[in-house]
Scaffold this motif. Structure first.
Motif, PDB file in Angstrom:
ATOM      1  N   VAL A 102      -5.643  -6.720   5.144  1.00  0.00           N
ATOM      2  CA  VAL A 102      -6.384  -7.115   3.941  1.00  0.00           C
ATOM      3  C   VAL A 102      -6.175  -6.101   2.830  1.00  0.00           C
ATOM      4  O   VAL A 102      -5.988  -6.468   1.653  1.00  0.00           O
ATOM      5  N   SER A 103      -6.195  -4.822   3.165  1.00  0.00           N
ATOM      6  CA  SER A 103      -6.011  -3.785   2.160  1.00  0.00           C
ATOM      7  C   SER A 103      -4.643  -3.886   1.488  1.00  0.00           C
ATOM      8  O   SER A 103      -4.521  -3.781   0.256  1.00  0.00           O
ATOM      9  N   LYS A 104      -3.603  -4.103   2.281  1.00  0.00           N
ATOM     10  CA  LYS A 104      -2.256  -4.224   1.706  1.00  0.00           C
ATOM     11  C   LYS A 104      -2.133  -5.473   0.837  1.00  0.00           C
ATOM     12  O   LYS A 104      -1.551  -5.437  -0.250  1.00  0.00           O
ATOM     13  N   ALA A 105      -2.665  -6.600   1.298  1.00  0.00           N
ATOM     14  CA  ALA A 105      -2.586  -7.846   0.510  1.00  0.00           C
ATOM     15  C   ALA A 105      -3.295  -7.673  -0.824  1.00  0.00           C
ATOM     16  O   ALA A 105      -2.818  -8.141  -1.874  1.00  0.00           O
ATOM     17  N   ARG A 106      -4.455  -7.013  -0.820  1.00  0.00           N
ATOM     18  CA  ARG A 106      -5.199  -6.809  -2.070  1.00  0.00           C
ATOM     19  C   ARG A 106      -4.462  -5.891  -3.011  1.00  0.00           C
ATOM     20  O   ARG A 106      -4.337  -6.167  -4.216  1.00  0.00           O
ATOM     21  N   ARG A 107      -3.912  -4.765  -2.489  1.00  0.00           N
ATOM     22  CA  ARG A 107      -3.239  -3.796  -3.355  1.00  0.00           C
ATOM     23  C   ARG A 107      -1.946  -4.342  -3.940  1.00  0.00           C
ATOM     24  O   ARG A 107      -1.647  -4.132  -5.106  1.00  0.00           O
ATOM     25  N   TYR A 108      -1.157  -5.042  -3.099  1.00  0.00           N
ATOM     26  CA  TYR A 108       0.153  -5.528  -3.550  1.00  0.00           C
ATOM     27  C   TYR A 108       0.076  -6.918  -4.185  1.00  0.00           C
ATOM     28  O   TYR A 108       1.052  -7.413  -4.744  1.00  0.00           O
ATOM     29  N   ALA A 163       0.863 -12.312   6.259  1.00  0.00           N
ATOM     30  CA  ALA A 163       0.457 -12.973   7.503  1.00  0.00           C
ATOM     31  C   ALA A 163       1.128 -12.274   8.677  1.00  0.00           C
ATOM     32  O   ALA A 163       2.308 -11.893   8.594  1.00  0.00           O
ATOM     33  N   ARG A 164       0.380 -12.122   9.754  1.00  0.00           N
ATOM     34  CA  ARG A 164       0.947 -11.540  10.971  1.00  0.00           C
ATOM     35  C   ARG A 164      -0.063 -11.636  12.097  1.00  0.00           C
ATOM     36  O   ARG A 164      -1.246 -11.969  11.894  1.00  0.00           O
ATOM     37  N   VAL A 179      -3.270 -14.203  11.640  1.00  0.00           N
ATOM     38  CA  VAL A 179      -4.141 -14.155  10.469  1.00  0.00           C
ATOM     39  C   VAL A 179      -3.298 -14.218   9.195  1.00  0.00           C
ATOM     40  O   VAL A 179      -2.252 -13.566   9.101  1.00  0.00           O
ATOM     41  N   GLU A 180      -3.770 -15.023   8.220  1.00  0.00           N
ATOM     42  CA  GLU A 180      -3.144 -15.096   6.898  1.00  0.00           C
ATOM     43  C   GLU A 180      -4.141 -14.605   5.868  1.00  0.00           C
ATOM     44  O   GLU A 180      -5.311 -15.023   5.872  1.00  0.00           O
ATOM     45  N   VAL A 181      -3.696 -13.696   4.983  1.00  0.00           N
ATOM     46  CA  VAL A 181      -4.567 -13.103   3.978  1.00  0.00           C
ATOM     47  C   VAL A 181      -3.985 -13.381   2.596  1.00  0.00           C
ATOM     48  O   VAL A 181      -2.823 -13.035   2.323  1.00  0.00           O
ATOM     49  N   THR A 182      -4.790 -13.995   1.719  1.00  0.00           N
ATOM     50  CA  THR A 182      -4.347 -14.341   0.369  1.00  0.00           C
ATOM     51  C   THR A 182      -5.264 -13.671  -0.639  1.00  0.00           C
ATOM     52  O   THR A 182      -6.481 -13.921  -0.647  1.00  0.00           O
ATOM     53  N   LYS A 219      -7.201 -12.965  -4.110  1.00  0.00           N
ATOM     54  CA  LYS A 219      -7.674 -13.808  -5.201  1.00  0.00           C
ATOM     55  C   LYS A 219      -7.036 -13.357  -6.513  1.00  0.00           C
ATOM     56  O   LYS A 219      -6.793 -12.172  -6.734  1.00  0.00           O
ATOM     57  N   ASN A 220      -6.817 -14.319  -7.387  1.00  0.00           N
ATOM     58  CA  ASN A 220      -6.152 -14.010  -8.653  1.00  0.00           C
ATOM     59  C   ASN A 220      -6.969 -13.077  -9.532  1.00  0.00           C
ATOM     60  O   ASN A 220      -6.409 -12.298 -10.320  1.00  0.00           O
ATOM     61  N   ASP A 221      -8.272 -13.140  -9.431  1.00  0.00           N
ATOM     62  CA  ASP A 221      -9.120 -12.284 -10.284  1.00  0.00           C
ATOM     63  C   ASP A 221      -9.349 -10.896  -9.706  1.00  0.00           C
ATOM     64  O   ASP A 221     -10.100 -10.100 -10.263  1.00  0.00           O
ATOM     65  N   GLY A 222      -8.699 -10.572  -8.578  1.00  0.00           N
ATOM     66  CA  GLY A 222      -8.824  -9.248  -7.978  1.00  0.00           C
ATOM     67  C   GLY A 222     -10.152  -8.991  -7.318  1.00  0.00           C
ATOM     68  O   GLY A 222     -10.487  -7.832  -7.009  1.00  0.00           O
ATOM     69  N   SER A 223     -10.940 -10.045  -7.068  1.00  0.00           N
ATOM     70  CA  SER A 223     -12.274  -9.875  -6.495  1.00  0.00           C
ATOM     71  C   SER A 223     -12.274  -9.791  -4.976  1.00  0.00           C
ATOM     72  O   SER A 223     -13.329  -9.677  -4.365  1.00  0.00           O
ATOM     73  N   GLY A 224     -11.112  -9.836  -4.358  1.00  0.00           N
ATOM     74  CA  GLY A 224     -11.058  -9.749  -2.913  1.00  0.00           C
ATOM     75  C   GLY A 224      -9.983 -10.645  -2.337  1.00  0.00           C
ATOM     76  O   GLY A 224      -9.016 -10.982  -3.022  1.00  0.00           O
ATOM     77  N   CYS A 225     -10.143 -11.020  -1.060  1.00  0.00           N
ATOM     78  CA  CYS A 225      -9.131 -11.832  -0.387  1.00  0.00           C
ATOM     79  C   CYS A 225      -9.788 -12.960   0.398  1.00  0.00           C
ATOM     80  O   CYS A 225     -10.955 -12.860   0.816  1.00  0.00           O
ATOM     81  N   GLU A 226      -8.996 -14.008   0.591  1.00  0.00           N
ATOM     82  CA  GLU A 226      -9.380 -15.082   1.492  1.00  0.00           C
ATOM     83  C   GLU A 226      -8.616 -14.909   2.796  1.00  0.00           C
ATOM     84  O   GLU A 226      -7.408 -14.658   2.786  1.00  0.00           O
ATOM     85  N   ILE A 227      -9.325 -15.020   3.907  1.00  0.00           N
ATOM     86  CA  ILE A 227      -8.741 -14.768   5.225  1.00  0.00           C
ATOM     87  C   ILE A 227      -8.807 -16.057   6.035  1.00  0.00           C
ATOM     88  O   ILE A 227      -9.856 -16.708   6.095  1.00  0.00           O
TER      89      ILE A 227
END
Length: 458
Positions: A50-56, A61-62, A77-80, A82-90
């Motif tokens: 989650v941290s890597k998906a948010r930063r980059y 997914a892995r 798990v797949e982590v996407t 959010k476009n507004d930088g408010s977090g991720c969807e898992i």
């Protein structure tokens, strides 16, 4: 596009990689791994993903792996982000739980033993009957107990330690393992660890005893530390801590061989092992004497006087040396429980002096003789007299008996010639005095004078 039939659970994280909402499967995993909801993601591999998906700001997914205490979890798990930088969807798409293998009981016991050995502040080696063979400790807080155990070689260790339960002893070693004990002068809680020395399926041939506290040692204030008189020289600071344990192990192993606990052995080899054990004890005693010598000769050494009962200290010293006296058929005429002599002195230093005086009286007195301990109260001085029926001292010998390394021509008796010198230095550091009265052929009277406790007699 995600098909709902392939999704097992969903979750949402915030910009601080905290799990904000989650379906049941991920909520349960989060809590079993020690986390909360909401709270920081508790599964390390999921947190990293989650941290890597948010930063980059890339969808990642892995397969992740987690241990929840009962199972090994492998999940896709797949982590996407959010476009507004408010977090991720898992999104959780697969889940496989495999039970953890059963705990290796022998392995876990060995691991605990390794940890206990590392944190133990006193180590002693016992024979199959739980009698003390050797002891080693570098802890100032445990010095009195270590001294008592050292002087109690050959006695069951249960005669020396104070169990909180107050249960009658001896007990089977499994009942003593883990038992809490009290250490006079220590505010920490202590427990006994007994490690049996045996082949699988056989009865223990001996034990390794560890004294462990789960509370950290707190350094006393500077004046109290000075009162402890810790050696800061080459021997006390550098050599003694390094040498005590290996020398004690040599003694314990030699005693195990001598007493044939390790198996049958010809008499000649048993005698040889006994000589090794005795040589080890002499070396250990010399090490302790040299360490004490550094302490009493240090310009920073001061005693820490307190209100004590000289009679009680003398009774404890006599009890510690009782086995040694009985081995020579010597009777120690001690003090009755009713006798008391209040004084101002440091308990452990006075105990050290009495152990030296009574030990010398036993060493140099003939078999079948008596060693007596008497009390006197003279004005502002409290006096304890240790008298023996040994060969006595001439006037010339009395003049030099308290000098450093003086052994009065004796050799091979195990003495270092430092005990009386150190004892007198300790007595004088407590505003007391140690002297001798004797005549050749009529035994000797060693006299310890200490300041009377005015609060007790006033």
């Amino acid at each position: 596009m995600d098909g709902p039939e392939t999704i097992l659970a969903r979750a949402v994280s915030d910009p601080d990689d905290r799990l904000v909402t989650a379906d049941e499967l991920l909520t349960g995993l989060q809590r079993r791994c020690g986390g909360e909801l909401p709270g920081t993601i508790a599964v390390p591999e999921l947190l990293e993903l989650v941290s890597k998906a948010r930063r980059y700001r890339n969808r990642l997914a892995r397969t992740i792996c987690a241990h929840d205490g009962a199972d090994v979890i492998n999940a896709w798990v797949e982590v996407t982000p959010k476009n507004d930088g408010s977090g991720c969807e898992i999104v959780l798409r697969s889940w496989r739980a495999t039970p953890l293998p059963p705990e290796d009981n022998d392995g876990s016991i060995e691991r605990r033993a390794v940890v206990d050995r590392q944190v133990a502040e006193l180590v002693a080696w016992l024979d199959a009957e739980q009698r003390i063979l050797a002891v080693a400790s570098d802890s100032a807080e445990l010095r009195d107990l270590a001294t008592a155990m050292q002087e109690g070689i050959g006695r069951p260790f249960t005669d020396v330690v104070n169990f909180e339960s107050g249960a009658a002893h001896p007990l089977h070693w499994r009942l003593l393992d883990g038992a809490p004990i009290r250490i006079p002068g220590s505010s920490r809680e202590w427990r006994i660890v007994l490690l049996p020395q045996a082949q699988p399926g056989a009865e223990p041939a001996g034990f390794e005893l560890l004294l462990v506290s789960d509370e950290p040692y707190s350094e006393p204030e500077a004046p109290a530390l000075a009162g402890m008189g810790l050696g800061r020289g080459l021997v006390g600071q550098d050599l003694a801590p390094v040498l005590r344990q290996p020398i004690s192990r040599i003694i314990a192993n030699a005693e195990t061989i001598r007493t044939r606990l390790a198996g049958p052995l010809p008499d000649a080899y048993a005698d040889y092992a006994g000589e090794i054990a005795n040589a080890g004890r002499l070396l250990l005693g010399l090490l302790e004497d040299l360490s004490d010598l550094e302490i009493v000769e240090s310009s920073t050494f001061v005693a820490a006087p307190d209100h004590i009962d000289l009679a009680e200290v003398a009774r404890q010293a006599a009890g510690i040396l009782g086995v040694r006296a009985r081995e020579k058929c010597i009777v120690i005429e001690g003090l009755s429980p009713a006798e008391s002599l209040p004084a101002v002195a440091e308990f452990r230093r006075v105990l050290q002096i009495f152990i030296n005086l009574i030990g010398n009286a036993i060493r140099y007195s003939p078999e079948g003789s008596h060693v007596s301990i008497r009390l006197e109260h003279r004005d502002e001085r409290a006096r304890v007299i240790v008298a023996d029926e040994g060969p006595g001292l001439s006037e010339e010998e009395q003049a030099i008996v308290f000098e450093k390394f003086e052994r009065l021509g004796r050799s091979g008796d195990g003495g270092s010639g430092l005990g009386l010198y150190i004892s007198r230095r300790l007595a004088r550091a407590m505003n007391g005095e140690l002297s001798v009265e004797s005549q050749k052929g009529q035994g000797a009277r060693f006299i310890l004078d200490m300041p009377v406790d005015p609060e007790a007699v006033g």
